[in-house]
Design a protein around this motif. Structure first.
Motif, mmCIF file in Angstrom:
data_model
loop_
_atom_site.group_PDB
_atom_site.id
_atom_site.type_symbol
_atom_site.label_atom_id
_atom_site.label_comp_id
_atom_site.label_asym_id
_atom_site.label_seq_id
_atom_site.Cartn_x
_atom_site.Cartn_y
_atom_site.Cartn_z
ATOM 1 N N MET A 253 0.845 -1.192 0.000
ATOM 2 C CA MET A 253 0.000 0.000 0.000
ATOM 3 C C MET A 253 0.883 1.246 0.000
ATOM 4 N N MET A 254 0.636 2.156 -0.937
ATOM 5 C CA MET A 254 1.515 3.312 -1.145
ATOM 6 C C MET A 254 0.701 4.605 -1.084
ATOM 7 N N THR A 255 1.067 5.457 -0.138
ATOM 8 C CA THR A 255 0.336 6.700 0.091
ATOM 9 C C THR A 255 1.320 7.865 0.195
ATOM 10 N N LYS A 266 12.319 20.959 -1.140
ATOM 11 C CA LYS A 266 13.326 20.246 -1.928
ATOM 12 C C LYS A 266 13.713 18.899 -1.336
ATOM 13 N N GLY A 267 13.135 18.542 -0.241
ATOM 14 C CA GLY A 267 13.479 17.278 0.376
ATOM 15 C C GLY A 267 12.792 16.099 -0.289
ATOM 16 N N TYR A 268 13.373 14.936 -0.131
ATOM 17 C CA TYR A 268 12.750 13.688 -0.583
ATOM 18 C C TYR A 268 12.825 12.717 0.581
ATOM 19 N N SER A 269 11.688 12.265 1.039
ATOM 20 C CA SER A 269 11.660 11.399 2.219
ATOM 21 C C SER A 269 10.654 10.291 2.008
ATOM 22 N N THR A 270 11.129 9.067 2.052
ATOM 23 C CA THR A 270 10.257 7.912 1.868
ATOM 24 C C THR A 270 10.543 6.883 2.950
ATOM 25 N N LYS A 271 9.495 6.312 3.490
ATOM 26 C CA LYS A 271 9.642 5.281 4.511
ATOM 27 C C LYS A 271 8.762 4.085 4.170
ATOM 28 N N GLY A 272 9.231 2.917 4.576
ATOM 29 C CA GLY A 272 8.456 1.703 4.399
ATOM 30 C C GLY A 272 8.418 0.919 5.689
ATOM 31 N N SER A 273 7.341 0.213 5.901
ATOM 32 C CA SER A 273 7.201 -0.587 7.122
ATOM 33 C C SER A 273 6.545 -1.914 6.788
ATOM 34 N N PHE A 279 3.327 -4.701 3.220
ATOM 35 C CA PHE A 279 4.143 -3.587 3.681
ATOM 36 C C PHE A 279 3.593 -2.306 3.079
ATOM 37 N N MET A 280 3.827 -1.216 3.783
ATOM 38 C CA MET A 280 3.317 0.075 3.329
ATOM 39 C C MET A 280 4.484 0.990 2.995
ATOM 40 N N ILE A 281 4.250 1.854 1.999
ATOM 41 C CA ILE A 281 5.213 2.860 1.592
ATOM 42 C C ILE A 281 4.549 4.217 1.735
ATOM 43 N N GLN A 282 5.257 5.143 2.365
ATOM 44 C CA GLN A 282 4.806 6.528 2.429
ATOM 45 C C GLN A 282 5.960 7.421 2.026
ATOM 46 N N GLY A 283 5.663 8.503 1.330
ATOM 47 C CA GLY A 283 6.747 9.384 0.941
ATOM 48 C C GLY A 283 6.273 10.683 0.346
ATOM 49 N N THR A 284 7.163 11.652 0.356
ATOM 50 C CA THR A 284 6.876 12.916 -0.301
ATOM 51 C C THR A 284 6.803 12.687 -1.806
#
Length: 494
Positions: A253-255, A266-273, A279-284
């Motif tokens: 699942m990606m949100t 200008k940042g790029y931040s992605t996390k997965g759990s 597993f889920m992915i969240q990110g800018t």
């Protein structure tokens, strides 16, 4: 007399289990952004009572003060009184004495968008919701005191959600009435519930479904095709590696946390759990989206289905050198195996992301017991077990190949470890791992392990032995792996 006792002993567990059922109704509202998700919990007590305490985590996955996202009103619950105790993760309810309790509460988004640094708080607006199970559903506190592997029955009904508002979670997809039979901590509370304008893609492995669910239009080449095809490739290759096709249902699942077309942020931040069955992915989501970072994250988190979930730590942070370090090692090795990256790319990544980052970490020699205490307090400390464990995995992989003349590798040890943990229902420990290592090396590496993993002393990479074609040299005070291209290197081959 014996027969009567035997019958009672047989019936009693069934009676106790029958009480471990709880049901929820989650109601749709046209203004979810203002009103949040309305939840009604119904529970039958084991014996009549006029009080009951529910559990709700005020801290969870790096987020604090989560009670700010929960509200309970007298208007919704006219026949009861309640006391909210965030410091105790507790909601205390007083009611008319009886065997049943029904309580209504609301879960709302308690922060304003854009939330660049917010990952694990409830996200709820009129377009979609994205809420961890632990942040959505309260349970009787008695549930939290039962052995971890005990299963419960959770019934959830999604009420009045329009057909276009799609519902999905890591137990089932597109079902408005669901029954979930699982444990609390590793199952129901290791979960994610989403709904709204999500798009669905799916494929099957051995006739078992895998779902990829995402929303919004992602930028910088993150098309649905790019994301889905790479996800499919990663999942298939990892199941082939482990020779494990048992999972009946799996979802990714990606949100987006924030979506911006401009370059203001200008940042790029992605996390997965990793979650139960998922597993889920969240990110800018902005013009700085990084394909390489996404592919690393995807392979790393998918590998946790085995290293961390099926091979489960007994001592959590103390074993992170394994669950995070070996996951990181196989993130790179599996990408090389399936030709997602070339040998040259693998070499550059391993030298820079693993070895160089470890040697540049001022906390790298911290002993393992202190990592346990400080893991969640410092970014430098958090990265130690990833890098230390990956370097140790590389060392051990090479030693097994040297010992067996490349007939076996760390891959074989890992598959045997999976078999031991799942078939014997045991958790991962240092002792279990060292026993297996001794089997493959015909020698005890306990002293080496104590010195470099537990105590944190650097492995002298220049003096260790490596398979033919691998050699370390010191560059600017940091050991770097070099490859002799003239050699027929047998590294990523099974």
């Amino acid at each position: 007399m014996f027969r009567k006792l035997f019958i009672f002993a047989f019936i009693w567990p069934l009676f106790v289990y029958s009480q471990d059922k709880i049901s929820y109704k989650v109601f749709y509202n046209k203004d979810l952004e203002q009103n949040g998700l309305k939840v009604q919990v119904d529970y039958t007590l084991q014996k009549p009572s006029d009080t009951l305490s529910f559990f709700y985590a005020n801290k969870n996955w790096g987020e604090n003060n989560l009670f700010n996202a929960l509200s309970i009103s007298k208007e919704d619950n006219p026949n009861i009184t309640f006391e909210i105790l965030p410091e105790k993760n507790k909601i205390k309810v007083n009611m008319n004495k009886g065997e049943k309790i029904s309580l209504i509460y609301h879960i709302k988004q308690d922060f304003k968008d854009p939330g660049y640094k917010t990952f694990n708080r409830p996200r709820i607006n009129n377009t979609f919701f994205h809420v961890l199970g632990k942040n959505l559903f309260i349970v009787p506190r008695s549930f939290t005191k039962i052995p971890e592997d005990r299963e419960f029955e959770f019934f959830i009904e999604w009420v009045d959600f329009p057909p276009k508002f799609k519902l999905h979670n890591n137990f089932v997809t597109q079902i408005r009435k669901q029954r979930i039979k699982t444990s609390l901590w590793e199952g129901f509370y290791n979960s994610l519930f989403i709904g709204g304008d999500y798009r669905f893609h799916s494929f099957k492995i051995k006739n078992k479904p895998v779902y990829f669910v995402l929303r919004d239009q992602w930028q910088n080449g993150f098309t649905d095709d790019f994301l889905f095809l790479n996800l499919k490739k990663a999942i298939q290759s990892q199941r082939d590696f482990w020779e494990d096709y048992d999972q009946d249902y799996f979802t990714v699942m990606m949100t987006p946390t924030v979506s911006q077309k401009d370059t203001l942020f200008k940042g790029y931040s992605t996390k997965g759990s990793a979650l139960k069955n998922a597993f889920m992915i969240q990110g800018t989501n902005n013009p700085f989206n990084s394909k390489n970072s996404f592919l690393y994250l995807m392979h790393h988190e998918l590998m946790h289905e085995w290293i961390g979930n099926k091979i489960q730590n007994k001592h959590e942070e103390l074993n992170y050198w394994f669950s995070e370090g070996f996951t990181d090692y196989y993130t790179y090795k599996n990408r090389l195996r399936i030709k997602d990256i070339s040998m040259d790319e693998w070499l550059k990544l391993f030298n820079s992301e693993v070895i160089k980052n470890y040697w540049n970490n001022p906390q790298r020699n911290m002993p393992n017991y202190r990592i346990k205490d400080d893991f969640w307090k410092s970014g430098d400390v958090e990265k130690i077990p990833y890098r230390r464990g990956a370097i140790f995995a590389f060392w051990l992989d090479n030693q097994i190949m040297l010992k067996t003349h490349s007939k076996k590798s760390l891959d074989d040890l890992m598959r045997e470890l999976l078999k031991v943990c799942t078939e014997k229902n045991v958790k991962f420990t240092d002792e279990l791992f060292l026993d297996l290592a001794q089997k493959y090396l015909s020698m005890d590496i306990s002293y080496f392990f104590q010195k470099h993993i537990i105590s944190g002393e650097n492995i002298d990479l220049l003096k260790e032995k490596w398979i033919d074609g691998f050699e370390f040299k010191m560059m600017d005070g940091i050991p770097q792996l070099e490859i002799d291209e003239c050699k027929n290197i047998k590294y990523s081959i099974d």
